[in-house]
Scaffold this motif. Structure first.
Motif, PDB file in Angstrom:
ATOM      1  N   UNK A   1      22.669  15.518 -13.269  1.00 58.21           N
ATOM      2  CA  UNK A   1      24.021  15.496 -12.123  1.00 58.21           C
ATOM      3  C   UNK A   1      24.015  16.343 -11.668  1.00 58.21           C
ATOM      4  N   UNK A   2      23.280  16.889 -10.343  1.00 57.66           N
ATOM      5  CA  UNK A   2      22.881  18.242 -10.309  1.00 57.66           C
ATOM      6  C   UNK A   2      24.296  18.565  -9.120  1.00 57.66           C
ATOM      7  N   UNK A   3      25.036  17.621  -8.589  1.00 50.63           N
ATOM      8  CA  UNK A   3      25.881  17.809  -7.639  1.00 50.63           C
ATOM      9  C   UNK A   3      27.514  18.040  -8.701  1.00 50.63           C
ATOM     10  N   UNK A   4      27.270  18.654 -10.279  1.00 48.31           N
ATOM     11  CA  UNK A   4      28.296  19.370 -10.965  1.00 48.31           C
ATOM     12  C   UNK A   4      28.318  20.866  -9.951  1.00 48.31           C
TER      13      UNK A   4
ATOM     14  N   UNK B   1      31.008  31.920 -33.292  1.00 52.31           N
ATOM     15  CA  UNK B   1      30.808  31.045 -33.482  1.00 52.31           C
ATOM     16  C   UNK B   1      29.743  29.675 -33.574  1.00 52.31           C
ATOM     17  N   UNK B   2      29.342  29.054 -34.845  1.00 50.17           N
ATOM     18  CA  UNK B   2      28.143  28.172 -34.804  1.00 50.17           C
ATOM     19  C   UNK B   2      28.363  27.705 -34.240  1.00 50.17           C
ATOM     20  N   UNK B   3      27.437  27.468 -33.281  1.00 51.35           N
ATOM     21  CA  UNK B   3      27.322  26.238 -32.673  1.00 51.35           C
ATOM     22  C   UNK B   3      25.669  24.635 -32.530  1.00 51.35           C
ATOM     23  N   UNK B   4      26.566  23.903 -32.263  1.00 51.67           N
ATOM     24  CA  UNK B   4      25.983  22.883 -32.323  1.00 51.67           C
ATOM     25  C   UNK B   4      24.728  22.776 -31.068  1.00 51.67           C
ATOM     26  N   UNK B   5      23.276  21.627 -31.828  1.00 50.48           N
ATOM     27  CA  UNK B   5      22.327  21.627 -31.302  1.00 50.48           C
ATOM     28  C   UNK B   5      22.241  21.505 -29.776  1.00 50.48           C
ATOM     29  N   UNK B   6      23.137  21.468 -29.020  1.00 52.96           N
ATOM     30  CA  UNK B   6      23.201  20.777 -27.620  1.00 52.96           C
ATOM     31  C   UNK B   6      23.965  22.192 -26.704  1.00 52.96           C
ATOM     32  N   UNK B   7      24.908  22.749 -27.250  1.00 48.20           N
ATOM     33  CA  UNK B   7      25.609  23.381 -26.899  1.00 48.20           C
ATOM     34  C   UNK B   7      24.950  24.891 -27.288  1.00 48.20           C
ATOM     35  N   UNK B   8      23.741  25.473 -28.247  1.00 47.02           N
ATOM     36  CA  UNK B   8      23.018  26.299 -28.232  1.00 47.02           C
ATOM     37  C   UNK B   8      21.833  26.122 -27.127  1.00 47.02           C
ATOM     38  N   UNK B   9      21.245  24.954 -27.236  1.00 46.73           N
ATOM     39  CA  UNK B   9      20.162  25.025 -26.283  1.00 46.73           C
ATOM     40  C   UNK B   9      20.952  25.440 -24.354  1.00 46.73           C
ATOM     41  N   UNK B  10      21.778  25.081 -24.440  1.00 45.91           N
ATOM     42  CA  UNK B  10      23.199  25.281 -22.896  1.00 45.91           C
ATOM     43  C   UNK B  10      23.090  26.897 -23.067  1.00 45.91           C
ATOM     44  N   UNK B  11      23.576  27.294 -23.595  1.00 45.60           N
ATOM     45  CA  UNK B  11      23.277  28.933 -24.076  1.00 45.60           C
ATOM     46  C   UNK B  11      22.324  29.299 -24.058  1.00 45.60           C
ATOM     47  N   UNK B  12      20.905  29.045 -24.323  1.00 46.58           N
ATOM     48  CA  UNK B  12      19.572  29.276 -24.618  1.00 46.58           C
ATOM     49  C   UNK B  12      18.986  29.580 -23.039  1.00 46.58           C
ATOM     50  N   UNK B  13      19.717  28.030 -22.778  1.00 44.82           N
ATOM     51  CA  UNK B  13      19.032  28.368 -21.043  1.00 44.82           C
ATOM     52  C   UNK B  13      20.000  28.836 -19.948  1.00 44.82           C
ATOM     53  N   UNK B  14      20.877  29.037 -20.290  1.00 43.76           N
ATOM     54  CA  UNK B  14      21.484  30.529 -18.928  1.00 43.76           C
ATOM     55  C   UNK B  14      21.355  31.892 -19.390  1.00 43.76           C
ATOM     56  N   UNK B  15      20.867  32.034 -20.725  1.00 49.89           N
ATOM     57  CA  UNK B  15      20.198  33.383 -21.432  1.00 49.89           C
ATOM     58  C   UNK B  15      19.530  33.824 -20.835  1.00 49.89           C
ATOM     59  N   UNK B  16      18.619  32.305 -20.796  1.00 49.82           N
ATOM     60  CA  UNK B  16      16.839  33.153 -19.930  1.00 49.82           C
ATOM     61  C   UNK B  16      16.817  33.132 -18.609  1.00 49.82           C
TER      62      UNK B  16
ATOM     63  N   UNK C   1      28.803  29.917 -20.479  1.00 48.95           N
ATOM     64  CA  UNK C   1      28.178  28.451 -21.228  1.00 48.95           C
ATOM     65  C   UNK C   1      29.878  28.062 -21.652  1.00 48.95           C
ATOM     66  N   UNK C   2      31.004  28.702 -21.246  1.00 55.15           N
ATOM     67  CA  UNK C   2      31.892  28.266 -22.084  1.00 55.15           C
ATOM     68  C   UNK C   2      32.170  27.591 -21.246  1.00 55.15           C
ATOM     69  N   UNK C   3      32.305  27.977 -19.662  1.00 54.42           N
ATOM     70  CA  UNK C   3      32.510  26.969 -18.741  1.00 54.42           C
ATOM     71  C   UNK C   3      31.970  25.777 -17.980  1.00 54.42           C
ATOM     72  N   UNK C   4      30.957  25.066 -18.824  1.00 54.08           N
ATOM     73  CA  UNK C   4      30.155  24.660 -18.554  1.00 54.08           C
ATOM     74  C   UNK C   4      29.765  23.624 -19.568  1.00 54.08           C
ATOM     75  N   UNK C   5      30.158  23.759 -20.747  1.00 53.86           N
ATOM     76  CA  UNK C   5      29.895  22.883 -22.079  1.00 53.86           C
ATOM     77  C   UNK C   5      31.074  21.304 -21.952  1.00 53.86           C
ATOM     78  N   UNK C   6      31.853  21.434 -21.038  1.00 53.79           N
ATOM     79  CA  UNK C   6      32.957  20.041 -20.833  1.00 53.79           C
ATOM     80  C   UNK C   6      32.017  19.452 -20.065  1.00 53.79           C
TER      81      UNK C   6
END
Length: 494
Positions: free
Chosen positions: A309-312, A348-363, A389-394
């Motif tokens: 969904x690149x249009x996001x 706060x502890x992250x779920x796997x999905x949150x962690x993957x999103x966070x790691x990608x943005x951090x990279x 991360x907080x903006x894109x998580x939803x």
């Protein structure tokens, strides 16, 4: 801003307010909040007395036999918080130096019957919080020192979170306030919402008081690409709205801060907001590192985060909020006061999905900080990462990275009994539900049963007991419990 005794009463009141019971036992409260019984009684009597101060018609919450009548809670949590804050020395000190002429620590101590050492002790936690932003308290002239913009943002956060708009504790000329708000409200996406209007009011009050007290903000050349020679931003009107005589430089500095306030946080929530369209246009009109950085991040995110969904990443709501988040850090290059950072736990502890999103943005940030064009992120990239991360998580699809809950249904074998339950569970996309199978042994994350029999057989598996006949209201706690177990199952502990 609360000392330990005020904080304890606030937490007890919050607990009372959130209870769904009408009558509550003090022993239950003591157990849940880990207090001794006598301490609970003393604090509850104190709360009862304060509720009587807030509302003259208040009827006592205290009952015989160690019970509390929650139907007699007459104040909302906001009203009670504000009542306590007015007793808190840090809050009193802030209001004192904002509202008084020629404020000094000696006059403050005299007015509130406190010693200077008490002020120093009770203000210590707030002092440590503000130190992160290089803001300090001053005492010879009571007030704050540091970047005036950061001081005003910090004052806004503290006063807003303390009052939530129920009352403005600042003394300003109401006619002047209305004129300022009416002149500048269209620049703010906040003006399109009810609470946003209340926030603009508080921002405007703080600006007017700081100007009256001759605490001015300076124009920052980093604004140039956005504001310089841009007819959208009016740098002349303020002189006519302010009673105090201002120099040309002061008018420019104060006007620029008014516009900066529209761009330092992800305020955009309404799709047809004219100020959002204007912001996207203005950030794109001249070459600048903020827009370039966001453009590069969007290209990265289309491939790495939203390949389906690149249009996001072309959604104006996403683009404008990414620009605002980046602009705040481009200007300050350091942590700055933010309600988001105050109320959301960065650890706060992250779920796997949150962690993957966070790691990608951090990279992405790690690569970008080595680019000389984006040198402004070198000291703030961890905060930018959190903000993005907080903006894109939803928008981010976490389900491919999550493990669904395996739920066994152990109810009477009757289609009429179980139909509503299965329908309810099917609507929860994080649950795989099936009739309880003995042979699966320990594979279930949760068992739903009408009997506690399985609790003895499988004591290590959570069991949710559902009594017949159950109502839809009883399925709400089931959702809360299953969501808790799901989040725990998918938490990352690295």
């Amino acid at each position: 801003m609360f000392d330990s005794s005020l904080l304890l009463r606030f937490n007890i009141f919050k607990y009372l307010n959130q209870s769904t019971k009408q009558i509550l036992s003090i022993s239950q409260l003591s157990e849940d909040l880990e207090l001794n019984y006598q301490q609970s009684v003393i604090e509850l009597n104190e709360i009862d007395q304060e509720l009587a101060e807030i509302s003259p018609n208040h009827e006592t919450i205290m009952m015989r036999a160690g019970k509390v009548n929650l139907e007699n809670l007459t104040a909302t949590i906001d009203i009670y918080r504000y009542h306590l804050l007015k007793q808190a020395v840090p809050f009193q000190f802030i209001l004192y130096f904002m509202n008084e002429e020629n404020p000094t620590i000696e006059k403050f101590c005299e007015k509130y019957f406190v010693s200077r050492s008490t002020v120093s002790r009770k203000i210590d936690k707030l002092k440590k919080h503000l130190k992160r932003f290089n803001i300090r308290f001053t005492y010879t002239e009571a007030g704050m020192s540091g970047d005036e913009r950061l001081i005003r943002l910090a004052l806004f956060d503290l006063l807003w979170l303390g009052t939530r708009g129920i009352e403005c504790p600042l003394v300003v000329d109401q006619h002047q306030l209305e004129q300022v708000m009416n002149t500048y409200k269209d620049y703010y996406p906040l003006a399109r919402t009810y609470f946003g209007t209340q926030e603009i009011k508080l921002f405007s009050c703080i600006n007017l008081i700081r100007i009256k007290n001759k605490k001015f903000v300076k124009y920052d050349p980093r604004y140039n690409f956005l504001m310089k020679d841009n007819p959208y931003y009016d740098f002349t009107s303020l002189r006519e709205l302010i009673e105090e005589p201002l120099t040309t430089r002061q008018v420019k500095g104060e006007s620029s801060f008014i516009y900066f306030l529209a761009h330092y946080s992800p305020f955009y929530t309404i799709r047809d907001d004219p100020s959002m369209k204007q912001a996207i246009h203005d950030f794109d009109a001249r070459p600048n590192p903020v827009n370039d950085f966001v453009m590069e991040f969007r290209l990265f995110a289309k491939k790495a985060l939203f390949p389906d969904r690149p249009e996001v990443m072309d959604d104006p709501l996403v683009v404008s909020n990414l620009l605002n988040i980046t602009f705040g850090y481009f200007i300050f290059r350091q942590p700055f006061p933010s309600i988001i950072e105050l109320v959301m736990d960065p650890n706060e502890k992250q779920t796997r999905g949150e962690y993957i999103l966070f790691q990608n943005i951090q990279n992405f940030m790690q690569m970008a900080k080595d680019n000389p064009s984006y040198s402004f992120i070198s000291s703030v990239h961890p905060m930018l990462t959190r903000g993005f991360k907080r903006l894109l998580l939803p928008y981010f699809n976490q389900f491919p990275y999550a493990k669904n809950l395996s739920v066994g249904i152990a109810l009477e074998h009757n289609a009429i009994f179980v139909r509503d339950l299965y329908r309810f569970l099917e609507d929860l996309r994080f649950i795989n539900a099936e009739p309880y199978d003995v042979s699966l042994k320990d594979d279930y994350d949760l068992i739903i049963s009408s009997s506690s029999l399985l609790k003895k057989e499988k004591p290590h598996i959570p069991l949710y007991q559902l009594d017949f006949p159950y109502t839809k209201n009883e399925l709400v706690p089931l959702y809360i419990e299953s969501r808790r177990i799901y989040d725990k199952k998918n938490r990352v502990y690295e």
